[in-house]
Design a protein around this motif. Structure first.
Motif, PDB file in Angstrom:
ATOM      1  N   UNK A  89       0.820  -1.207   0.000  1.00 45.82           N
ATOM      2  CA  UNK A  89       0.000   0.000   0.000  1.00 45.82           C
ATOM      3  C   UNK A  89       0.854   1.257   0.000  1.00 45.82           C
ATOM      4  N   UNK A  90       1.831   1.307   0.910  1.00 47.54           N
ATOM      5  CA  UNK A  90       2.692   2.489   0.983  1.00 47.54           C
ATOM      6  C   UNK A  90       3.478   2.663  -0.316  1.00 47.54           C
ATOM      7  N   UNK A  91       4.032   1.560  -0.829  1.00 42.85           N
ATOM      8  CA  UNK A  91       4.809   1.648  -2.063  1.00 42.85           C
ATOM      9  C   UNK A  91       3.989   2.127  -3.250  1.00 42.85           C
ATOM     10  N   UNK A  92       2.758   1.615  -3.360  1.00 41.39           N
ATOM     11  CA  UNK A  92       1.909   1.999  -4.486  1.00 41.39           C
ATOM     12  C   UNK A  92       1.320   3.401  -4.307  1.00 41.39           C
ATOM     13  N   UNK A  93       0.838   3.676  -3.098  1.00 38.54           N
ATOM     14  CA  UNK A  93       0.220   4.970  -2.842  1.00 38.54           C
ATOM     15  C   UNK A  93       1.205   6.117  -3.031  1.00 38.54           C
ATOM     16  N   UNK A  94       2.444   5.860  -2.720  1.00 35.13           N
ATOM     17  CA  UNK A  94       3.436   6.917  -2.800  1.00 35.13           C
ATOM     18  C   UNK A  94       4.441   6.672  -3.923  1.00 35.13           C
ATOM     19  N   UNK A  95       4.039   5.825  -4.869  1.00 35.97           N
ATOM     20  CA  UNK A  95       4.901   5.556  -6.008  1.00 35.97           C
ATOM     21  C   UNK A  95       5.155   6.785  -6.857  1.00 35.97           C
ATOM     22  N   UNK A  96       4.176   7.708  -6.872  1.00 38.16           N
ATOM     23  CA  UNK A  96       4.360   8.942  -7.628  1.00 38.16           C
ATOM     24  C   UNK A  96       5.501   9.776  -7.095  1.00 38.16           C
ATOM     25  N   UNK A  97       5.727   9.706  -5.788  1.00 34.07           N
ATOM     26  CA  UNK A  97       6.844  10.438  -5.200  1.00 34.07           C
ATOM     27  C   UNK A  97       8.173   9.874  -5.703  1.00 34.07           C
ATOM     28  N   UNK A  98       8.254   8.541  -5.798  1.00 27.52           N
ATOM     29  CA  UNK A  98       9.487   7.921  -6.279  1.00 27.52           C
ATOM     30  C   UNK A  98       9.715   8.247  -7.749  1.00 27.52           C
ATOM     31  N   UNK A  99       8.646   8.266  -8.525  1.00 30.74           N
ATOM     32  CA  UNK A  99       8.779   8.551  -9.956  1.00 30.74           C
ATOM     33  C   UNK A  99       9.161  10.004 -10.225  1.00 30.74           C
ATOM     34  N   UNK A 100       8.537  10.932  -9.512  1.00 25.14           N
ATOM     35  CA  UNK A 100       8.771  12.362  -9.773  1.00 25.14           C
ATOM     36  C   UNK A 100       9.767  12.994  -8.809  1.00 25.14           C
ATOM     37  N   UNK A 101      10.002  12.364  -7.653  1.00 23.94           N
ATOM     38  CA  UNK A 101      10.862  12.956  -6.639  1.00 23.94           C
ATOM     39  C   UNK A 101      10.081  13.843  -5.693  1.00 23.94           C
ATOM     40  N   UNK A 102      10.696  14.187  -4.577  1.00 15.69           N
ATOM     41  CA  UNK A 102      10.079  15.090  -3.609  1.00 15.69           C
ATOM     42  C   UNK A 102      10.999  16.278  -3.362  1.00 15.69           C
ATOM     43  N   UNK A 103      10.421  17.376  -2.889  1.00 17.37           N
ATOM     44  CA  UNK A 103      11.185  18.597  -2.652  1.00 17.37           C
ATOM     45  C   UNK A 103      12.187  18.411  -1.515  1.00 17.37           C
ATOM     46  N   UNK A 104      13.393  18.893  -1.749  1.00 21.56           N
ATOM     47  CA  UNK A 104      14.421  18.892  -0.712  1.00 21.56           C
ATOM     48  C   UNK A 104      14.890  20.331  -0.494  1.00 21.56           C
ATOM     49  N   UNK A 105      15.318  20.610   0.734  1.00 23.07           N
ATOM     50  CA  UNK A 105      15.698  21.964   1.122  1.00 23.07           C
ATOM     51  C   UNK A 105      17.042  21.936   1.840  1.00 23.07           C
ATOM     52  N   UNK A 106      17.836  23.007   1.753  1.00 24.06           N
ATOM     53  CA  UNK A 106      19.083  23.037   2.531  1.00 24.06           C
ATOM     54  C   UNK A 106      18.767  23.083   4.022  1.00 24.06           C
ATOM     55  N   UNK A 107      19.477  22.276   4.796  1.00 29.29           N
ATOM     56  CA  UNK A 107      19.261  22.267   6.240  1.00 29.29           C
ATOM     57  C   UNK A 107      19.670  23.619   6.801  1.00 29.29           C
TER      58      UNK A 107
END
Length: 348
Positions: A209-227
């Motif tokens: 469920x987690x892998x499929x539901x959030x598969x779009x994040x893996x395909x497109x990536x998620x926002x990252x910010x400088x610490x």
């Protein structure tokens, strides 16, 4: 999350030390506090205003009332959108929303139809919680949501029904003077395995469920910010930077993987401890004389286990994760903040 409130000054991320596991557990307990569910819209607005005043420098330091305001916002608002998460799908409501479903799945002697019905109900709840609390920088389409739901239901029902039949067909060995004679499992072991079938179904389907539901994040990536650097007067700041450095698929893989592990950690005690304890209690004379108490005792065991299990599972990984910029894609190398690190919202 309070980190979604705009302002040039960062809020301290927590009154607890999030660099330690127990600090994260205490912080997670605040996020899961059911008392925040009774927060009125006016109280939420007042809490946001108070935190905004702090972030704009109108209030010099954190006070007990500001910590209470932050707890309300952290438990109510989504860290990416800044809007309230739909109440039944907040982590502070998880103990109650999950209670009925888990009790249903752990009922002894369920028919195949009952197993399928409760697994569908559980996956429906999982889809809603995953969607409501996921990182919103790469949202899923309705088609992706539907596909994920169907595959997760198929996985959970397949495991539950398949393992259920496998356990039912196990050969039972004879027991003489307390010792097993011949091949096969003991009657007690067969009963234990039967009670653990829902656990195997929930864990396997939860990962899917987690892998499929959030598969779009893996395909497109998620926002990252400088610490960002912490305040001089507080070394636990978390305010999100105004602009993203870009989307990282490696960060998304880490975020989704850690979330899947935390779901397994959460499901394990809830799906294992209550059925085994109930099985033990059903052998006592008290329960034998009161068979109707099986359901309320089962619900009580699940509730008590959930109270402790959820914070312990959520505390396994930081929600706002920090990693070395050079561990991500080449375009992020050398662009980190403090300690050359970048951060991102892992999701819950």
């Amino acid at each position: 999350m309070s980190s979604s409130i705009p302002g040039p000054r960062d809020l301290p991320v927590s009154r607890h030390d999030l660099s330690t596991y127990w600090g994260r557990v205490k912080h997670s307990a605040d996020l899961c506090d059911p008392r925040t569910l009774f927060t009125s819209s006016s109280t939420l607005t007042a809490s946001q205003s108070s935190l905004s005043a702090y972030k704009h420098g109108a209030l010099p330091s954190m006070t007990p009332s500001l910590w209470s305001a932050k707890k309300v916002c952290d438990a109510t608002l989504h860290p990416d959108t800044g809007t309230p998460v739909f109440l039944p799908f907040r982590m502070s409501a998880f103990i109650f929303s999950n209670l009925v479903v888990t009790a249903g799945m752990l009922q002894p002697g369920l028919t195949t139809r009952g197993v399928i019905a409760w697994q569908i109900t559980n996956q429906t709840l999982n889809v809603c919680i995953n969607s409501a609390n996921a990182n919103k920088s790469s949202p899923l389409s309705m088609t992706q949501l539907g596909t994920s739901f169907v595959l997760a239901v198929s996985a959970s029902c397949g495991v539950a029904v398949g393992l259920g039949k496998l356990v039912a067909n196990l050969k039972v060995a004879d027991v003489v003077d307390g010792r097993k004679v011949g091949r096969g499992v003991t009657p007690g072991m067969k009963m234990v395995l039967g009670r653990l079938v829902p656990f195997a179904a929930v864990v396997s389907a939860g990962i899917v469920n987690v892998g499929l539901m959030r598969g779009g994040e893996i395909a497109a990536g998620i926002d990252v910010f400088p610490l960002k650097k912490a305040h001089a007067d507080d070394d636990k700041s978390d305010g999100g930077p105004a602009e993203s450095l870009g989307k990282s698929r490696k960060a998304a893989i880490l975020a989704v993987g850690e979330t899947a592990v935390s779901r397994v950690l959460n499901a394990t005690p809830i799906m294992v401890i209550p059925p085994l304890l109930l099985m033990r209690l059903q052998r006592t004379e008290w329960m034998k004389r009161r068979p109707g108490m099986a359901l309320p005792v089962n619900i009580g065991l699940i509730f008590a286990t959930s109270i402790f299990a959820l914070p312990l599972a959520l505390g396994a990984f930081p929600q706002r994760q920090a990693v070395k910029a050079d561990s991500l894609e080449p375009e992020f190398h050398g662009r980190g903040g403090v300690d050359s690190k970048v951060e991102f919202n892992r999701g819950i």
